[in-house]
Design a protein around this motif. Structure first.
Motif, PDB file in Angstrom:
ATOM      1  N   GLU A 636      12.306 -11.072  34.307  1.00 42.80           N
ATOM      2  CA  GLU A 636      10.930 -10.840  34.753  1.00 42.80           C
ATOM      3  C   GLU A 636      10.725 -11.280  36.200  1.00 42.80           C
ATOM      4  N   CYS A 639      10.236  -8.445  38.751  1.00 42.42           N
ATOM      5  CA  CYS A 639       9.195  -7.444  38.510  1.00 42.42           C
ATOM      6  C   CYS A 639       8.108  -7.444  39.576  1.00 42.42           C
ATOM      7  N   LEU A 663      13.558  -8.209  30.822  1.00 46.44           N
ATOM      8  CA  LEU A 663      12.308  -8.234  31.585  1.00 46.44           C
ATOM      9  C   LEU A 663      11.211  -9.012  30.876  1.00 46.44           C
ATOM     10  N   GLN A 664      11.211  -9.010  29.558  1.00 49.13           N
ATOM     11  CA  GLN A 664      10.203  -9.678  28.746  1.00 49.13           C
ATOM     12  C   GLN A 664       8.821  -9.039  28.922  1.00 49.13           C
ATOM     13  N   SER A 666       6.079 -10.361  29.984  1.00 47.58           N
ATOM     14  CA  SER A 666       5.377 -10.726  31.225  1.00 47.58           C
ATOM     15  C   SER A 666       5.793  -9.824  32.380  1.00 47.58           C
ATOM     16  N   GLY A 667       7.082  -9.464  32.417  1.00 44.83           N
ATOM     17  CA  GLY A 667       7.552  -8.601  33.496  1.00 44.83           C
ATOM     18  C   GLY A 667       6.991  -7.206  33.401  1.00 44.83           C
TER      19      GLY A 667
END
Length: 739
Positions: A636, A639, A663-664, A666-667
Motif C-alpha cells: 500500500e 499507492c 496493496l491491502q 487501504s491502498g
C-alpha cells in the motif's frame, strides 16, 4: 487616453499601411542567406525552401533531454503515425478542438527550421499567398527585444520597427486581425515574469518591453491579437500552459523532404542523386540530415568532393564531414575577401589558423558554460574582433552563427549550438591520421609517426571498450559507441549486426557490452519497433539494464523478464530491481516516443521502484496508456504515488494492472478515491470485504471508464460480493468483464 478614445484609421489608410508593410517584409524575407552570414550567397527563398515536418507538440512543459539525443530520435519520430501541420495552418484548430486558437508555441531543437518556418509564413502573407484575412504580421525576434531598454508603448515599439505605422494611431479597433511573431524564446534575456501583476491594456501607454510582452501573452493587451512564439524545447516552460492554446513541434526533414532539399540545393540532378544515395550508406550522417542545417553542410561538402575527389576520400563520419566543411569555407572566404584562386590550399595561412583556434576556444568555453547565446564581450575575451569574425561565421555552423535582426545598426548576437558529446566524438575522430592530414597546418605537430599514431588509436579504442564495460549509464554508453564509430572501430556492433540479421541472438547468453551494442543498433535503426520483448534475449541483470533505452523507440515494451517459468529454467536471479526504474523513467520522458504499453510484471521493483517510475509517468512528455505491474513486490506504500499519476492532468494512463501485489484495502481505497480510473486487475492483492463499498461507488460512478475488473484470489466474502453487486447493477456501470 482611454482605449475607447483612439482615432482609428480609415479603411484606405489601413490598406495603404498594410501594403507598405507587406512590401517591406517581402523585400526583407524573399531571400535566404546560406554561407557567411549576411555576406553569403543570397538565394531566392522559394528556390531553396523545402517543407518541414511539423506536428502537434503536446505540452509546452520543461524538456531537459539532451538535444543531440533528440536529433538521433528524429528518425523514429518522423515514422510514427501523426498528422503533419502546414506552417500556414498553425492557428487553425486541429480535429476535435472546439475553441479558437490565440497563442501557438512552436518547439524545435537548434537548426531544425523554426526561423525558416517563420520566414515562410511571413513571406507567404506578404506575397498574398496565405492568411489574407490577417491585416498585419509583426515579426519581433527576442534577440532584438533584448536590446530595448527604454520604455515604449506598444504602438511606439511597433513604429520603431515599422515606421509605416506612424500614419495610424492604433491597431486596437476589434476588427483588425494582427499576428505577433516572437521568434527565439530561448534567446530571451528579459525577465518575462508572467506572475507580475503590472497591467497594461492600452496600446498607447508607455511601459517596459517586458511588461508589454507579458500583457500580450496573458491576453490583457490586445486580447484579439494572435501570438506565435518559437523556442528550443528546454525553454518552452517559460510560458505557462494556461497561456498557450496549441503547442506544435518542428521536427526537421523526414526522408522524402531530405531528398527534395538535396535536389533543390544541387542543380546537377545526377550529382544530387549520387549525394542522396551516398548519404543513405552512413546511418550516423543520415540521422543528422533530419536537421536542415546539417543537410546544408553535407550538400556543401559533397557537391564539391564528389566532383573532384576519389570516392574513398568522401567523408563518412561527423569528424570528416566537419573537417571538410571547415576547409571548404576557408576556400570560400579567401576567394571572397582575399581574391584567392586555389581550390585546395596546401597550408592554412597564419591568420586562418589563429582565427580558427580563437573560434574553437570561444565555442568550447560556451559549451562548458552551457550558454545558448553569447555576445560581443564573449568574443573579445577570446581575442576575437566582431567584424573579422563575421567573415568566418560559416566555418563552424554548429557552434557559431551570426544572426541579423530587424535593427541592422544594433549589436549582433552570436549563437552557440552543440554539446560535449559531439565535441568528444569530433576530438576522438581527430586522433586518426587521415583526419589529421585534412587539417594540416592547424593541429600541433607532435612528431608522431604513423606507427605510433596507430598505437595511440588502438589504446584509445581499448580505453573506450573498457569504459563501455564499466559505465553504468546506458545513455552514456551509446555515446561511447558513437565515439568508436568515429575511430572506425565498431567491431562489436558489426558482430551484433550479423547475429541480429541471422536470428541467432536468442540462442546466446549476451554479455553486458553485447547488450549495449544491441541497444545502439536498435536505437540507430530507422524502424519503429512494434514490440520490444526483453525476455527475447538471455543476459544478466546488468545486461537487461543496458537494453532499457530501447523502450523509448518502440510502441509496446514487455519487460516481464523474470516470471516463474523463466526464473525456473533460464533467468534465475536476473530480476530487474528499483534501480532500473530511473532509466525507465527517463525513457518515458522522451519527446514523441511511440511507447504506449509497458509491462513490468514479475520484477522486484518494490514501492521504491514505483516511486521512481512515477516521475516519468507524470511527465507531460509521457504517452503511456497501459501499465502492467503484476507481482512486482508492491504494498500500500506505493499507492499514493500511483494515485498522483492517476489524478495528474498530464497522465495518458487508461489501464493499470496491479495483480499479485500486497496493496491491502487501504491502498486500493486511496487509489479509487482520487480517480475513477480504477486499476483493472487487482487479483491476489490482499483485499477483504472492507474495500468493496469503495469499489462499488467507483463502478456506479458516471465518470468511470472501467470496462473490465479482475478480483480473483481476494478474501472478499459474501458480504463483499453483495456490496459489489450494487455497483455492478447500477445503470452507469460500464463493466463488461468481471473475474
Amino acid at each position: 487616453m482611454s482605449p475607447n478614445s483612439h482615432c482609428f484609421p480609415t479603411g484606405q489608410t489601413l490598406l495603404t499601411v498594410q501594403q507598405d508593410i507587406k512590401a517591406k517584409l517581402k523585400h526583407k524575407y524573399q531571400h535566404i542567406s546560406e554561407g557567411i552570414g549576411h555576406h553569403g550567397n543570397q538565394s531566392l527563398f522559394k528556390d531553396i525552401y523545402t517543407d518541414l515536418y511539423i506536428t502537434e507538440g503536446g505540452s509546452g512543459g520543461l524538456n531537459n533531454e539532451h538535444e543531440v539525443r533528440q536529433i538521433e530520435m528524429a528518425s523514429k519520430k518522423l515514422t510514427t503515425q501523426e498528422t503533419p501541420i502546414k506552417c500556414n495552418d498553425i492557428f487553425k484548430p486541429l480535429p476535435g478542438q472546439d475553441k479558437p486558437i490565440r497563442t501557438v508555441l512552436t518547439k524545435g531543437i537548434a537548426g531544425v527550421g523554426k526561423t525558416v518556418s517563420v520566414q515562410k509564413v511571413i513571406l507567404d502573407w506578404a506575397e498574398g499567398k496565405a492568411n489574407q484575412d490577417v491585416h498585419f504580421m509583426f515579426p519581433l525576434p527576442f534577440r532584438d527585444l533584448n536590446l530595448k531598454k527604454d520604455q515604449y508603448s506598444l504602438m511606439q515599439l511597433l513604429s520603431h520597427y515599422f515606421p509605416e505605422l506612424k500614419e495610424i494611431d492604433s491597431i486596437e479597433d476589434g476588427e483588425t486581425k494582427t499576428v505577433f511573431i516572437f521568434d527565439g524564446l530561448d534567446e530571451c534575456r528579459l525577465p518575462l515574469d508572467l506572475t507580475n501583476d503590472e497591467k497594461c491594456c492600452d496600446v498607447t501607454m508607455p511601459t517596459s518591453v517586458d511588461v508589454l510582452l507579458t500583457n500580450l501573452i496573458k491576453g490583457i493587451l490586445l486580447p484579439s491579437a494572435l501570438l506565435w512564439i518559437t523556442t528550443r524545447p528546454a525553454a518552452a516552460n517559460q510560458i505557462p500552459p494556461e497561456c498557450v492554446d496549441q503547442v506544435t513541434e518542428v521536427r526537421g526533414f523526414n526522408d522524402p523532404q531530405k531528398e527534395v532539399y538535396f535536389r533543390k540545393k544541387i542543380t546537377d540532378q545526377n550529382l544530387a542523386n549520387e549525394i542522396i544515395k551516398y548519404m543513405k550508406t552512413s546511418r550516423s550522417l543520415h540521422i543528422m540530415c533530419h536537421i536542415p542545417v546539417f543537410c546544408w553542410i553535407s550538400a556543401t561538402v559533397l557537391e564539391m568532393m564528389l566532383k573532384e575527389t576519389e570516392k574513398d576520400e568522401v567523408p563518412n563520419t561527423l569528424t570528416q564531414m566537419y573537417s571538410h566543411f571547415m576547409l571548404i569555407q576557408i576556400i570560400v572566404k579567401n576567394r571572397k575577401y582575399n581574391k584567392a584562386t586555389e581550390t585546395s590550399p596546401k597550408e592554412l595561412s597564419q591568420s586562418d589558423k589563429e582565427m580558427i583556434l580563437k573560434l574553437a576556444k570561444l565555442a568550447f568555453q560556451q559549451l562548458q558554460k552551457g550558454n545558448l547565446i553569447f555576445y560581443e564581450e564573449d568574443l573579445r575575451e577570446c581575442g576575437l574582433d566582431v567584424t573579422e569574425a563575421s567573415e568566418y561565421s560559416a566555418l563552424c555552423t554548429e557552434i557559431f552563427k551570426e544572426e541579423s535582426g530587424l535593427d541592422d545598426e544594433e549589436k549582433k548576437s552570436i549563437h552557440e549550438n552543440g554539446h560535449l558529446d559531439l565535441f568528444l566524438r569530433f576530438l576522438l575522430g581527430l586522433s586518426l591520421e587521415s583526419n589529421q592530414n585534412l587539417l594540416r597546418g592547424l593541429l600541433t605537430q607532435t612528431g608522431s609517426t604513423t606507427r605510433s599514431n596507430k598505437k595511440t588509436v588502438e589504446r584509445t579504442v581499448r580505453y573506450l571498450s573498457d569504459k563501455i564495460d564499466e559505465e553504468s549509464s546506458p545513455e552514456r554508453i551509446i555515446n561511447l559507441f558513437h565515439c568508436l564509430n568515429e575511430l572506425g572501430s565498431n567491431s562489436l556492433v558489426e558482430d551484433m549486426q550479423t547475429s541480429l540479421r541471422s536470428g541467432t541472438l536468442s540462442e546466446t547468453r549476451l554479455k553486458p557490452d553485447q547488450c549495449s551494442a544491441l541497444a545502439y543498433l536498435l536505437l540507430m535503426s530507422e524502424e519503429v519497433l512494434e514490440e520490444f520483448d526483453l525476455k527475447t534475449y538471455s543476459t544478466s541483470e546488468e545486461g537487461y539494464q543496458r537494453l532499457l533505452p530501447v523502450v523509448k523507440t518502440c510502441k509496446r515494451a514487455l519487460i516481464c523478464i523474470s516470471n516463474r517459468l523463466y526464473t525456473l529454467f533460464r533467468l534465475a536471479g536476473c530480476k530487474l530491481t528499483y534501480e532500473s526504474c530511473e532509466t525507465l523513467a527517463s525513457a518515458l520522458q522522451t519527446p514523441n516516443s511511440p511507447l504506449r504499453e509497458l509491462d513490468l510484471s514479475y520484477n522486484d521493483l518494490g514501492d521504491r521502484g514505483v516511486e521512481l517510475l512515477c516521475v516519468g509517468l507524470t511527465s507531460p512528455l509521457c504517452n503511456i496508456q497501459t501499465l502492467v505491474l503484476g507481482q512486482c513486490g508492491l504494498t500500500e506504500g506505493c499507492c499514493s504515488d500511483l494515485a498522483s499519476v492517476l489524478s495528474s492532468p498530464n497522465s495518458q494512463l487508461k489501464q493499470l494492472q496491479l495483480r499479485d501485489n500486497d496493496l491491502q484495502n487501504s491502498g486500493v481505497t486511496l487509489l479509487v478515491q482520487v480517480c475513477p480510473l480504477l486499476p483493472s486487475s487487482l487479483g491476489q492483492c490482499g483485499l477483504t470485504e472492507g474495500c468493496c463499498s469503495d469499489l462499488a461507488s467507483v463502478l456506479s460512478s458516471p465518470n468511470s471508464q472501467l470496462k473490465q475488473l479482475e478480483l480473483r484470489d481476494n478474501d472478499l466474502q459474501d458480504s463483499g460480493v453483495t456490496l459489489l453487486s450494487a455497483g455492478l447493477e447500477d445503470p452507469d456501470c460500464k463493466i463488461h468483464t468481471l473475474g
